[in-house]
Write an enzyme that holds these catalytic residues in place. Structure first.
Site, PDB file in Angstrom:
ATOM      1  N   HIS A  74       4.860   5.490   0.783  1.00  0.00           N
ATOM      2  CA  HIS A  74       4.347   4.235   0.423  1.00  0.00           C
ATOM      3  C   HIS A  74       4.784   3.881  -1.074  1.00  0.00           C
ATOM      4  CE1 HIS A  74       0.269   2.014  -0.804  1.00  0.00           C
ATOM      5  NE2 HIS A  74       1.369   1.054  -0.813  1.00  0.00           N
TER       6      HIS A  74
ATOM      7  N   MET B 211       4.622   2.598  -4.452  1.00  0.00           N
ATOM      8  CA  MET B 211       3.666   1.615  -5.437  1.00  0.00           C
ATOM      9  C   MET B 211       4.454   1.580  -6.727  1.00  0.00           C
ATOM     10  SD  MET B 211      -0.091   2.692  -4.499  1.00  0.00           S
ATOM     11  CE  MET B 211       0.377   4.347  -3.549  1.00  0.00           C
TER      12      MET B 211
ATOM     13  N   HIS C 277       1.101  10.557   4.779  1.00  0.00           N
ATOM     14  CA  HIS C 277       1.404   9.327   3.976  1.00  0.00           C
ATOM     15  C   HIS C 277       1.569   9.807   2.653  1.00  0.00           C
ATOM     16  CE1 HIS C 277       0.804   5.046   3.152  1.00  0.00           C
ATOM     17  NE2 HIS C 277      -0.061   5.390   2.008  1.00  0.00           N
TER      18      HIS C 277
ATOM     19  N   ASP D 109       2.169   8.761  -1.191  1.00  0.00           N
ATOM     20  CA  ASP D 109       2.023   7.800  -2.097  1.00  0.00           C
ATOM     21  C   ASP D 109       3.001   8.033  -3.545  1.00  0.00           C
ATOM     22  OD1 ASP D 109       0.022   6.077  -1.191  1.00  0.00           O
ATOM     23  OD2 ASP D 109      -1.203   8.001  -1.237  1.00  0.00           O
TER      24      ASP D 109
ATOM     25  N   SER E  27      -3.313  11.138   3.782  1.00  0.00           N
ATOM     26  CA  SER E  27      -2.413  10.631   2.597  1.00  0.00           C
ATOM     27  C   SER E  27      -2.673  12.120   1.686  1.00  0.00           C
ATOM     28  CB  SER E  27      -3.421   9.565   1.654  1.00  0.00           C
ATOM     29  OG  SER E  27      -2.869   9.770   0.351  1.00  0.00           O
TER      30      SER E  27
ATOM     31  N   MET F 244      -3.774  -3.242   2.012  1.00  0.00           N
ATOM     32  CA  MET F 244      -4.601  -2.455   1.012  1.00  0.00           C
ATOM     33  C   MET F 244      -6.192  -2.686   1.182  1.00  0.00           C
ATOM     34  SD  MET F 244      -2.500  -0.012  -0.339  1.00  0.00           S
ATOM     35  CE  MET F 244      -3.781   0.760  -1.362  1.00  0.00           C
TER      36      MET F 244
ATOM     37  N   MET G 198       3.984   6.642  -6.868  1.00  0.00           N
ATOM     38  CA  MET G 198       3.532   5.603  -7.881  1.00  0.00           C
ATOM     39  C   MET G 198       4.393   5.900  -9.269  1.00  0.00           C
ATOM     40  SD  MET G 198      -0.603   6.255  -7.475  1.00  0.00           S
ATOM     41  CE  MET G 198      -1.267   6.394  -5.832  1.00  0.00           C
TER      42      MET G 198
ATOM     43  N   ASP H  12      -5.187   1.196   4.191  1.00  0.00           N
ATOM     44  CA  ASP H  12      -4.975   2.329   3.258  1.00  0.00           C
ATOM     45  C   ASP H  12      -5.999   2.162   2.083  1.00  0.00           C
ATOM     46  OD1 ASP H  12      -4.372   4.348   1.569  1.00  0.00           O
ATOM     47  OD2 ASP H  12      -2.285   3.530   0.922  1.00  0.00           O
TER      48      ASP H  12
END
Length: 223
Positions: free
Chosen positions: A68, A70, A35, A37, A12, A139, A39, A175
């Site tokens: 990913h 979020m 990965h 993230d 990540s 998660m 957000m 994750d």
């Protein structure tokens, strides 16, 4: 049950140096994917990066991007990440209005579609939809921040998800808090894709950290 597929390690970049992301991606060139993230400060309290940064990373990354999301309203935003070249786009079950439609749109745009579940979200309501996805992300921490401890209470859900997947060609990703201390438990429960942030980026030799996680996971999977 042991799963026959080779374990994958997707470090990540949430734990990377954001001022030097191209160099940080080069450090994980032996990984299976990076990965990423995304957000939005709404679905989770943290704010990270978005589509323009993903488009820039796509041009320089030595490995595929595993995004990913979020974010709120993934139905609107997720397909654009596949269009930008992300190999995988995972959105949250809790945020999607029409998860099957969205998964089909991501696939139509050339990406692999994943559905993510927060620790408290059961897999059971989604079991009949699993064939629409390429990956399920369980998660193992509350999403939003890196560096958290692995939640062992998620292990029964990982096992139930693996049982529900059965013979379907679907990856099971975990994750949060994945490290040399926890990766074997997650793999033994049925996970085969491991997102590790600080365990890789906090190591002096990222490639060696990736290889160690792969070896430990493979041993637990029966490789």
């Amino acid at each position: 049950m042991p799963h026959p597929r080779e374990p994958r390690v997707n470090p990540s970049i949430l734990s990377a140096d954001f001022a030097n992301l191209q160099a940080e991606l080069a450090r994980i060139a032996t990984a299976d994917a990076a990965h990423v993230d995304v957000m939005d400060g709404h679905f989770v309290p943290n704010l990270t990066l978005g589509l323009p940064v993903v488009e820039a990373l796509q041009k320089v990354s030595p490995v595929p991007l595993d995004c990913h999301l979020m974010i709120e309203d993934p139905d609107r935003w997720a397909p654009a990440y596949a269009e930008a070249g992300a190999a995988g786009v995972t959105f949250h079950a809790e945020a999607a209005a029409a998860p099957v439609k969205l998964a089909r749109e991501i696939r139509a745009a050339g990406g692999r579609a994943g559905i993510a579940l927060r620790p408290a979200t059961p897999v059971e309501p989604y079991v009949d939809l699993l064939a629409e996805f390429d990956m399920v992300l369980v998660m193992t921490v509350e999403p939003g921040f890196g560096g958290q401890s692995f939640l062992d209470v998620t292990l029964p859900k990982i096992r139930r998800t693996r049982a529900a997947i059965g013979d379907l060609d679907i990856r099971l990703q975990v994750d949060g808090g994945v490290s040399v201390d926890t990766v074997e438990r997650a793999a033994a429960a049925g996970a085969d894709v491991f997102v590790a942030g600080s365990a890789v980026y906090g190591a002096q030799d990222a490639a060696a950290a990736i290889e160690e996680l792969r070896t430990l996971a493979g041993r637990a999977c029966g490789h």
